[in-house]
Design an enzyme around this catalytic site. Structure first.
Site, PDB file in Angstrom:
ATOM      1  N   GLY A  31       0.799  -1.220   0.000  1.00 48.60           N
ATOM      2  CA  GLY A  31       0.000   0.000   0.000  1.00 48.60           C
ATOM      3  C   GLY A  31       0.831   1.269   0.000  1.00 48.60           C
ATOM      4  O   GLY A  31       2.027   1.246  -0.275  1.00 48.60           O
ATOM      5  N   PHE A  32       0.170   2.392   0.294  1.00 47.32           N
ATOM      6  CA  PHE A  32       0.741   3.734   0.172  1.00 47.32           C
ATOM      7  C   PHE A  32       1.343   3.869  -1.232  1.00 47.32           C
ATOM      8  O   PHE A  32       2.527   4.135  -1.413  1.00 47.32           O
ATOM      9  CB  PHE A  32       1.776   4.025   1.267  1.00 47.32           C
ATOM     10  CG  PHE A  32       1.815   5.493   1.620  1.00 47.32           C
ATOM     11  CD1 PHE A  32       0.740   6.083   2.277  1.00 47.32           C
ATOM     12  CD2 PHE A  32       2.885   6.291   1.272  1.00 47.32           C
ATOM     13  CE1 PHE A  32       0.739   7.447   2.572  1.00 47.32           C
ATOM     14  CE2 PHE A  32       2.896   7.650   1.554  1.00 47.32           C
ATOM     15  CZ  PHE A  32       1.818   8.223   2.213  1.00 47.32           C
ATOM     16  N   HIS A  37       4.231   1.938  -8.247  1.00 48.80           N
ATOM     17  CA  HIS A  37       3.163   0.933  -8.203  1.00 48.80           C
ATOM     18  C   HIS A  37       2.216   1.113  -9.403  1.00 48.80           C
ATOM     19  O   HIS A  37       1.781   0.134 -10.006  1.00 48.80           O
ATOM     20  CB  HIS A  37       2.332   1.071  -6.923  1.00 48.80           C
ATOM     21  CG  HIS A  37       3.092   0.808  -5.661  1.00 48.80           C
ATOM     22  ND1 HIS A  37       3.297   1.769  -4.696  1.00 48.80           N
ATOM     23  CD2 HIS A  37       3.690  -0.310  -5.193  1.00 48.80           C
ATOM     24  CE1 HIS A  37       3.976   1.253  -3.687  1.00 48.80           C
ATOM     25  NE2 HIS A  37       4.237   0.002  -3.963  1.00 48.80           N
ATOM     26  N   GLN A  61       7.801  -9.742   7.538  1.00 46.33           N
ATOM     27  CA  GLN A  61       9.001  -9.330   6.804  1.00 46.33           C
ATOM     28  C   GLN A  61       9.690  -8.127   7.459  1.00 46.33           C
ATOM     29  O   GLN A  61      10.651  -7.592   6.919  1.00 46.33           O
ATOM     30  CB  GLN A  61       8.690  -9.074   5.328  1.00 46.33           C
ATOM     31  CG  GLN A  61       7.878  -7.822   5.031  1.00 46.33           C
ATOM     32  CD  GLN A  61       7.519  -7.720   3.557  1.00 46.33           C
ATOM     33  OE1 GLN A  61       6.672  -8.447   3.048  1.00 46.33           O
ATOM     34  NE2 GLN A  61       8.155  -6.807   2.835  1.00 46.33           N
ATOM     35  N   GLY A 147       8.513  -4.370  -8.866  1.00 44.79           N
ATOM     36  CA  GLY A 147       9.423  -3.297  -9.265  1.00 44.79           C
ATOM     37  C   GLY A 147      10.876  -3.719  -9.078  1.00 44.79           C
ATOM     38  O   GLY A 147      11.209  -4.463  -8.155  1.00 44.79           O
ATOM     39  N   LYS A 149      13.215  -1.786  -8.203  1.00 44.08           N
ATOM     40  CA  LYS A 149      13.896  -1.075  -7.117  1.00 44.08           C
ATOM     41  C   LYS A 149      14.248  -2.060  -6.006  1.00 44.08           C
ATOM     42  O   LYS A 149      15.311  -1.975  -5.421  1.00 44.08           O
ATOM     43  CB  LYS A 149      13.050   0.061  -6.550  1.00 44.08           C
ATOM     44  CG  LYS A 149      13.884   0.915  -5.598  1.00 44.08           C
ATOM     45  CD  LYS A 149      13.122   2.064  -5.032  1.00 44.08           C
ATOM     46  CE  LYS A 149      12.270   1.657  -3.888  1.00 44.08           C
ATOM     47  NZ  LYS A 149      12.969   1.238  -2.664  1.00 44.08           N
ATOM     48  N   GLN A 153      14.691  -8.615  -3.902  1.00 46.48           N
ATOM     49  CA  GLN A 153      13.372  -9.225  -3.701  1.00 46.48           C
ATOM     50  C   GLN A 153      12.912  -9.910  -4.986  1.00 46.48           C
ATOM     51  O   GLN A 153      12.436 -11.044  -4.973  1.00 46.48           O
ATOM     52  CB  GLN A 153      12.368  -8.154  -3.282  1.00 46.48           C
ATOM     53  CG  GLN A 153      10.913  -8.613  -3.353  1.00 46.48           C
ATOM     54  CD  GLN A 153       9.962  -7.612  -2.728  1.00 46.48           C
ATOM     55  OE1 GLN A 153       9.861  -7.532  -1.519  1.00 46.48           O
ATOM     56  NE2 GLN A 153       9.252  -6.857  -3.543  1.00 46.48           N
ATOM     57  N   MET A 184      11.325   6.183  -6.498  1.00 47.32           N
ATOM     58  CA  MET A 184      10.065   6.267  -5.742  1.00 47.32           C
ATOM     59  C   MET A 184       9.963   5.116  -4.750  1.00 47.32           C
ATOM     60  O   MET A 184      10.335   3.979  -5.053  1.00 47.32           O
ATOM     61  CB  MET A 184       8.887   6.241  -6.699  1.00 47.32           C
ATOM     62  CG  MET A 184       8.826   7.517  -7.478  1.00 47.32           C
ATOM     63  SD  MET A 184       7.197   7.809  -8.129  1.00 47.32           S
ATOM     64  CE  MET A 184       7.535   9.290  -9.070  1.00 47.32           C
ATOM     65  N   SER A 185       9.483   5.447  -3.556  1.00 45.67           N
ATOM     66  CA  SER A 185       9.345   4.462  -2.492  1.00 45.67           C
ATOM     67  C   SER A 185       8.316   4.986  -1.505  1.00 45.67           C
ATOM     68  O   SER A 185       8.262   6.202  -1.251  1.00 45.67           O
ATOM     69  CB  SER A 185      10.694   4.296  -1.775  1.00 45.67           C
ATOM     70  OG  SER A 185      10.513   3.696  -0.514  1.00 45.67           O
TER      71      SER A 185
HETATM   72  O1  PAF Z   1       7.512  -5.080  -2.225  1.00 44.02           O
HETATM   73  C1  PAF Z   1       6.600  -5.114  -1.375  1.00 44.02           C
HETATM   74  O2  PAF Z   1       5.771  -4.221  -1.279  1.00 44.02           O
HETATM   75  C2  PAF Z   1       6.483  -6.325  -0.452  1.00 44.02           C
HETATM   76  O3  PAF Z   1       7.737  -6.786  -0.085  1.00 44.02           O
HETATM   77  C3  PAF Z   1       5.626  -7.465  -1.031  1.00 44.02           C
HETATM   78  C4  PAF Z   1       6.220  -8.042  -2.284  1.00 44.02           C
HETATM   79  C5  PAF Z   1       4.233  -6.948  -1.334  1.00 44.02           C
HETATM   80  C6  PAF Z   1       5.503  -8.585  -0.008  1.00 44.02           C
HETATM   81  O4  PAF Z   1       4.944  -8.144   1.182  1.00 44.02           O
END
Ligand code: PAF
Length: 283
Positions: A31-32, A37, A61, A147, A149, A153, A184-185
């Site tokens: 979110g946010f 996104h 996480q 993404g 960025k 991941q 962007m983050s």
């Molecule tokens: O990148 C993120 O926003 C999170 O790490 C994800 C992939 C939604 C997992 O919680």
């Protein structure tokens, strides 16, 4: 656009889509939402018949002293952006549903999770791999967009999907930057005006390293020195890592090539920021 919180309801809808032969595109987020996104959602819209966005701040996480409690939230704004991007379903499970009492199963992607952010955030990628597996089981996407960025991941998720034969196409999308180069983050919301200005040293160091690489420099020690000098000019920015790694395996590299990843992580105040570039690819 439908907003669904219930896991079983989401799973039953997913079943309907599958039976109707629909291609499900999925963008998992916490979110946010920002333009990064939005770029994933727009791409997902063009590739899928059904576009699902998940919004779930995944507690497992986050480390003990991290920003779980203050992670920025704005569901109303998120839903507006989602609607603008043509999302069909916003899936917003809660933590009690995702991790019911007695929950004890996790997914670990071993080696590729260990360096870089994995070293400074132990257990982080186990939390990501576990929640993404759960979300994939619920949404059953044909494709999922992430993404670049969060480069590591994406690498962890690609590895997991391949290793566990998950029938999902993983699409990595370019980093979206502000006009001045800041990646962007959602966490940029934490930055004061001064911190935001200092944070631009990440982008400056990326530009410098790319310029040196273009002019023929291949020693990662020399490239790292150049990046460190630029970031070192900002006293309020603490370096967590500046590393050169193979873009596919994340193995360390002494000699840079076109597939070399420059990955950076810094802290300014309470905020941790990451950025990266692959030297032979467009910025
Ligand atoms: O990148 C993120 O926003 C999170 O790490 C994800 C992939 C939604 C997992 O919680």
């Amino acid at each position: 656009m439908q907003i669904i919180s219930d896991i079983q309801q989401m799973q039953s809808l997913t079943g309907d889509f599958k039976r109707a032969g629909k291609r499900i595109a999925f963008v998992p987020t916490m979110g946010f939402l920002h333009q990064g996104h939005a770029s994933l959602l727009r791409e997902g819209r063009t590739r899928g018949d059904v576009l699902v966005l998940s919004i779930f701040i995944n507690p497992i996480q986050f480390g003990q002293n991290e920003d779980l409690d203050r992670y920025p939230r704005d569901m109303e704004r998120d839903c507006r952006i989602a609607a603008e991007c043509g999302v069909d379903i916003v899936f917003t499970p809660d933590a009690a549903g995702m991790y019911p009492p007695g929950f004890q199963t996790g997914v670990t992607v071993r080696d590729i999770s260990l360096p870089l952010c994995g070293a400074s955030r132990p257990g982080h990628f186990d939390g990501v791999a576990t929640v993404v597996t759960k979300l994939f089981n619920i949404v059953q996407p044909d494709l999922a967009l992430f993404g670049r960025k969060d480069y590591q991941q994406l690498a962890v998720i690609r590895r997991m999907v391949q290793d566990l034969s998950m029938p999902v196409e993983i699409v990595g999308m370019p980093i979206v930057r502000e006009a001045d180069g800041l990646a962007m983050s959602s966490r940029n919301a934490y930055l004061s005006a001064e911190q935001r200005t200092s944070a631009l040293c990440l982008h400056r160091s990326i530009l410098k390293v790319r310029a040196l690489f273009s002019s023929g420099e291949r020693s990662t020690a020399a490239l790292k020195q150049a990046a460190l000098e630029i970031i070192g000019q900002e006293p309020s920015v603490l370096i967590e890592y500046v590393e050169f790694r193979d873009g596919a395996t994340l193995a360390e590299q002494e000699t840079a090539d076109h597939a070399t990843l420059l990955a950076l992580a810094v802290r300014t105040g309470q905020t941790r920021l990451i950025d990266n570039t692959v030297l032979g690819e467009e910025l």
